[in-house]
Design a protein around this motif. Sequence first.
Motif, PDB file in Angstrom:
ATOM      1  N   GLY A   1     -12.007  10.906  -3.834  1.00 32.98           N
ATOM      2  CA  GLY A   1     -11.916  10.583  -2.543  1.00 32.98           C
ATOM      3  C   GLY A   1     -10.440   9.943  -2.170  1.00 32.98           C
ATOM      4  N   VAL A   2      -9.627   9.662  -3.511  1.00 34.66           N
ATOM      5  CA  VAL A   2      -8.229   9.280  -3.542  1.00 34.66           C
ATOM      6  C   VAL A   2      -7.335  10.018  -3.748  1.00 34.66           C
TER       7      VAL A   2
ATOM      8  N   GLU B   1       0.854  -1.004  -0.150  1.00 37.01           N
ATOM      9  CA  GLU B   1      -0.096   0.073   0.054  1.00 37.01           C
ATOM     10  C   GLU B   1       1.011   1.261   0.021  1.00 37.01           C
TER      11      GLU B   1
ATOM     12  N   VAL C   1     -12.477  15.197   1.439  1.00 35.06           N
ATOM     13  CA  VAL C   1     -11.959  13.781   0.873  1.00 35.06           C
ATOM     14  C   VAL C   1     -12.958  12.804   1.153  1.00 35.06           C
ATOM     15  N   MET C   2     -13.794  13.036   2.303  1.00 31.14           N
ATOM     16  CA  MET C   2     -14.856  12.161   2.638  1.00 31.14           C
ATOM     17  C   MET C   2     -15.974  12.538   1.791  1.00 31.14           C
TER      18      MET C   2
ATOM     19  N   ALA D   1      -4.323  17.552   4.565  1.00 26.68           N
ATOM     20  CA  ALA D   1      -4.192  16.258   5.405  1.00 26.68           C
ATOM     21  C   ALA D   1      -4.378  16.461   6.836  1.00 26.68           C
TER      22      ALA D   1
ATOM     23  N   GLY E   1     -15.836  13.328  -1.287  1.00 28.19           N
ATOM     24  CA  GLY E   1     -15.339  12.641  -2.477  1.00 28.19           C
ATOM     25  C   GLY E   1     -15.670  11.085  -2.434  1.00 28.19           C
ATOM     26  N   GLY E   2     -15.383  10.537  -1.116  1.00 27.10           N
ATOM     27  CA  GLY E   2     -15.747   9.014  -0.860  1.00 27.10           C
ATOM     28  C   GLY E   2     -17.010   8.726  -0.675  1.00 27.10           C
ATOM     29  N   ASN E   3     -18.039   9.398  -0.193  1.00 25.41           N
ATOM     30  CA  ASN E   3     -19.326   9.011  -0.115  1.00 25.41           C
ATOM     31  C   ASN E   3     -19.990  10.160   0.404  1.00 25.41           C
TER      32      ASN E   3
ATOM     33  N   ALA F   1      -8.268  -5.708  -0.725  1.00 20.36           N
ATOM     34  CA  ALA F   1      -9.200  -5.586   0.307  1.00 20.36           C
ATOM     35  C   ALA F   1      -9.688  -6.696   0.735  1.00 20.36           C
TER      36      ALA F   1
ATOM     37  N   ARG G   1     -10.211  17.065   5.535  1.00 22.13           N
ATOM     38  CA  ARG G   1     -10.863  15.680   5.743  1.00 22.13           C
ATOM     39  C   ARG G   1     -12.233  15.653   5.303  1.00 22.13           C
ATOM     40  N   HIS G   2     -12.987  16.855   5.339  1.00 22.49           N
ATOM     41  CA  HIS G   2     -14.385  16.805   4.856  1.00 22.49           C
ATOM     42  C   HIS G   2     -14.496  16.627   3.270  1.00 22.49           C
TER      43      HIS G   2
END
Lengths: 263, 331
Positions: free
Chosen positions: B274-275, B10, B203-204, B194, B206-208, B331, B200-201
């Motif tokens: 998100g990544v 990773e 990134v989140m 970071a 973008g993730g969901n 995963a 942080r928000h």
Amino acid sequence: MREPLLVLDNIRKNYGAIEALKGVSFSIGKGEVVALLGDNGAGKSTLVKIISGGLEPTSGRMIFEGQDYVARSPAEAKAAHIETVYQDLSLCTNVDVVANFFMGRELTRRVMGIPFLDERAMEAVVAKALANAGTRIPSLRTKVEHLSGGQRQAIELNRFVHWGGKLVLLDEPFAALGVEQTRRGLDMIRQVADQGIGVIIITHIMQQAFQVADRIVVIRQGVVAGDVERSKTSPDAVIEMITGQNLAGAGAAGGMGAVESPA
Amino acid sequence: MTPRMRKLLEFTLDNLVWFMLVFVLAVFSALIPNYFQLGIFANIIEASSVLGVMSIGLALVIIAGHMDLSVESVAALSAMAVGILFCSAGIGLGIKLTPAWLAVPVSLALALAVGGLIGLFNGWLIVKVKMNAFIITLASYIWVRGIVLAVSGGRSAQDLAPAIRWFAIQRFIGLPLTAWIAILCFVLFSVIMAKTPFGRHLVMIGGNETATYRAGIRVTRYLILAFVLAGAIAGLSGWLLAIRTSGATANLGIGLLFNAFAAVVIGGVSLKGGVGALPGVYAGVLLLSAINTAINLMGLPAVYTQVIHGFLVLAAVLLDTFKTRLRQKLA
């Protein structure tokens, strides 16, 4: 009779000319587990959205802890300590366990007025909360995408309890889980309810409803077609309420309180 | 697979671009005469400042799960606005401010405002009116460039005010100040992404997006802010572009968008959102710049650069897909 937590009184919801809910009334007490059943299109998800924020009822009122309650957004519901745990919809799998636990409530340290994430403090809180609940997750810095369905659900429920939740709605909580994980999930729900938290479970699986619920509420065609204690009914009777073959349990719109199970 | 091996793998995936950069620099240094010099490396960093800054804004929006194709045209419009006001030749109006250094903050504020406003317009349409980000920013890419052409009449502005040009001439530890501005931006936004709740928000989100909305995070506000930031940062890169070329032409910066995309994707930012992290994007920018420098040094005809860039974008997207698959297996 338990102390009522949330009371729904004659809730109606129209989408234009379509009546999705035609006057739904029921209540849930503190520490009670209610299974909400109903066929597709019966109005379950509309009802869930009205309770947990995102939809406003066309008419009717809700009383939460003795006070009028309306949630225009999930944030408002959350402020009242009501939350929905959706299957895989409440976690960001691209960040770690700690970040998910504190989603939207991050602890910060101010350096020259600028808020910085206080990762160490957050990790300590999460470790403690999970340990208290007996949930074991190898590393709190693992991204959630690497965790199993059961572990994810544990994170969601623990998060809810930790933040002082009072009423939780679980939408198909075990749809993607294996037998062992489902059993642990059901145990966890019981444990959550024993702390005085109200739990509403939306499910299709009759067996699960009977395993964990204290009371079973059936919605059919936008009204409460049955509101019975688990001990006084049987899966067959509930199926008949869902499909409407036997109308013995179909209270009038606005009918409240437990209805005897059909003979 | 043991946890340790997974961690190692990773780590490699997360920092793949840095390994690639070191590898490419090593190969070029070994094979191309005169490549291995401090001057060349300084040049690589210097040449990547405009692209680097632009890539930051693009990366923010992509990490938040969206897309901004307009950054290149926005940079051109900001550069043109600065050029018209503060250039003394061509279509430049040659506005003089006293004291002369006042031109620096004024021109910078102008560039940021032009970019921020277009970003706000994009963001409002995409987030509030809920239109498709790809189409909206593609439209902006076209109409903003149209405005550049219209206001310049196809002509150019030259001879930027010396007070502003100072940033291109003045050096600090062997690098011009423009390069330091880019580096500073990368450090600043890396820390923001970071270490702060805002990053942080994003990134989140973008993730969901649904999950963050349910968690009470003000998604709409964050997303609009991301577009405004992308616009303002593009404005800053336009300001740097005007300084670098000491003016502005109507076709300034054409092709930068695809280089920025390539840099962002090579840098490990997933187009699915998100990544990704900004240090990687900077490595991606440096990688592109290193390759460009190699092409120059080898004396390849410049016409081939475009072919090579095209293949680089292709390779980057392939790499993205490959990495996603590998991660799913992990995963």
